[in-house]
Design an enzyme around this catalytic site. Sequence first.
Site, PDB file in Angstrom:
ATOM      1  N   SER A 113       0.681  -1.391  -0.086  1.00 36.58           N
ATOM      2  CA  SER A 113       0.198  -0.003  -0.035  1.00 36.58           C
ATOM      3  C   SER A 113       1.025   1.361  -0.131  1.00 36.58           C
ATOM      4  CB  SER A 113      -1.119  -0.113   0.938  1.00 36.58           C
ATOM      5  OG  SER A 113      -2.222   0.644   0.827  1.00 36.58           O
ATOM      6  N   HIS A 116      -7.410  -5.273  -0.667  1.00 38.44           N
ATOM      7  CA  HIS A 116      -6.315  -4.834  -0.537  1.00 38.44           C
ATOM      8  C   HIS A 116      -5.648  -5.364   0.772  1.00 38.44           C
ATOM      9  CE1 HIS A 116      -4.070  -1.071  -0.732  1.00 38.44           C
ATOM     10  NE2 HIS A 116      -4.018  -0.927   0.500  1.00 38.44           N
TER      11      HIS A 116
HETATM   12  C1  GTR Z   1      -5.434   4.790   1.135  1.00 36.34           C
HETATM   13  C2  GTR Z   1      -4.744   5.520   0.036  1.00 36.34           C
HETATM   14  C3  GTR Z   1      -3.958   4.687  -0.793  1.00 36.34           C
HETATM   15  C4  GTR Z   1      -3.140   3.572  -0.141  1.00 36.34           C
HETATM   16  C5  GTR Z   1      -3.724   3.270   1.139  1.00 36.34           C
HETATM   17  C6  GTR Z   1      -2.802   2.759   2.286  1.00 36.34           C
HETATM   18  O1  GTR Z   1      -6.302   5.602   1.721  1.00 36.34           O
HETATM   19  O2  GTR Z   1      -5.795   6.238  -0.673  1.00 36.34           O
HETATM   20  O3  GTR Z   1      -3.280   5.348  -1.866  1.00 36.34           O
HETATM   21  O4  GTR Z   1      -1.693   4.050   0.296  1.00 36.34           O
HETATM   22  O5  GTR Z   1      -4.488   4.217   1.869  1.00 36.34           O
HETATM   23  O6  GTR Z   1      -1.772   2.938   2.477  1.00 36.34           O
HETATM   24  O7  GTR Z   1      -3.308   2.078   3.305  1.00 36.34           O
END
Ligand code: GTR
Length: 434
Positions: free
Chosen positions: A271, A412
């Site tokens: 992420s 995710h």
């Molecule tokens: C989200 C963000 C992403 C990703 C994620 C994370 O809110 O929009 O770009 O990086 O967080 O890192 O958990």
Amino acid sequence: MPFFQFKKIAIVVCSLSFFSSIQGGAMSQVPKANEDEALVVMSPLPDPLARADGSLITDAKDWPEQRARWMKLIAEHEYGFAPSEKADVRWELVEEGLMNENKTKRQQFVVHIKTQAASIDVDLAFFTPNRSGKPKGTFLGLNFQGNHTVDSAPELRIPKGWVGNDAKIGVTENRASEMGRGSQDRRWPIAEITERGYAVATAYYGDLDPDYDDGFKNGVHSLFPNHVASAEHRDRWGSIAGWAWGLSRLMDVLLQQPSVDADRVAVIGHSRLGKTSLWAGATDPRFSLVFVNNSGCGGAALERRNFGETVARINTSFPHWFCPKFKDYNQNEAAMPFDQHTIVACIAPRPVYIASATKDLWADPKGEYLGGWYASPVYKLLGYSGLPSETPPAADISVGDRIGYHNRTGAHDILSFDWQQFMNFADRHWKYLK
Ligand code: GTR
């Protein structure tokens, strides 16, 4: 519901509403993200082999100069330049023991990073197979909530500084506690990794730079107060560049450990920390393998594809992740002098693995794949192959040679399935190193 669970939910809800109240105004100006493939319109991508004058590189010997040109542009317009001055890095072993039924050895270091201006302490946890001989290689990655969350071992240290919440910005207090111990172990399958003969090292990202917008003052930024991003210096490092620089300092420490083979250290991240591992892999060639998981916008995903998170949205939600100059590309991605595939290309000829998840549309799985596909011509020029086809593979199939890719079924996250593909990739590439 037990009280502590209620309390945890209440904290998250309050912080989320705090988060949306500070972001709400600015965010309402930003167009909604598109998640419909039929609506994708992609403006032409810069060719990674094209020089500034438009001529194409056709000889591998010209790549280093071209790479330097991309690296400068990427630092200047996206992540920001890290300072050129050095910091003093020292470490001390503060704890060691066995875990995982004595199959894994644990060492904990405190890493002191110091300049004339300030010093910061970073806890580094290091896990190796408890058997004779060197591990096959080492994975180094930052974690989101503290080293004590990667495994339930009671000895793992709890962060002393800022620990945020689910919104992850805007909150300056330490929310870490015993309650979180082991809570991230699905992301860090330490037993599985060490049983396959690998070592894994991790540090809490907030030890390097707390993840909220403080005008680039705390964490690694405090070490170089004359190198802070400002209205006059819009190309100085944001947090992602700070975390990446921190990974290089942790690499300095790992290289002094007898169980680490200098030619076999990989950087890994998920992420925002996948964006970080991509940039750390590009900036520090000592990482011989690079793993970039669900990295999305500002990571492996092409910015010119209007799918999922956009530059305007990420710069509004997280104004401190990139350098201030990156805001020039809010709703203006086509004006970027590069796109994310050129960052992947800057890792060449070292192997890099990009991973997506099928339900992670916000990170644009297809755009992440294409970030690798459009870097492939550089690998080819250097005598290797990257990804095999412009079409992404079916879910859960790992493809590619020096650029690896899979799209895991699910949300995710970074899970055992991802680590298994990463370790297969490491088995394949590290085996053939000198
Ligand atoms: C989200 C963000 C992403 C990703 C994620 C994370 O809110 O929009 O770009 O990086 O967080 O890192 O958990």
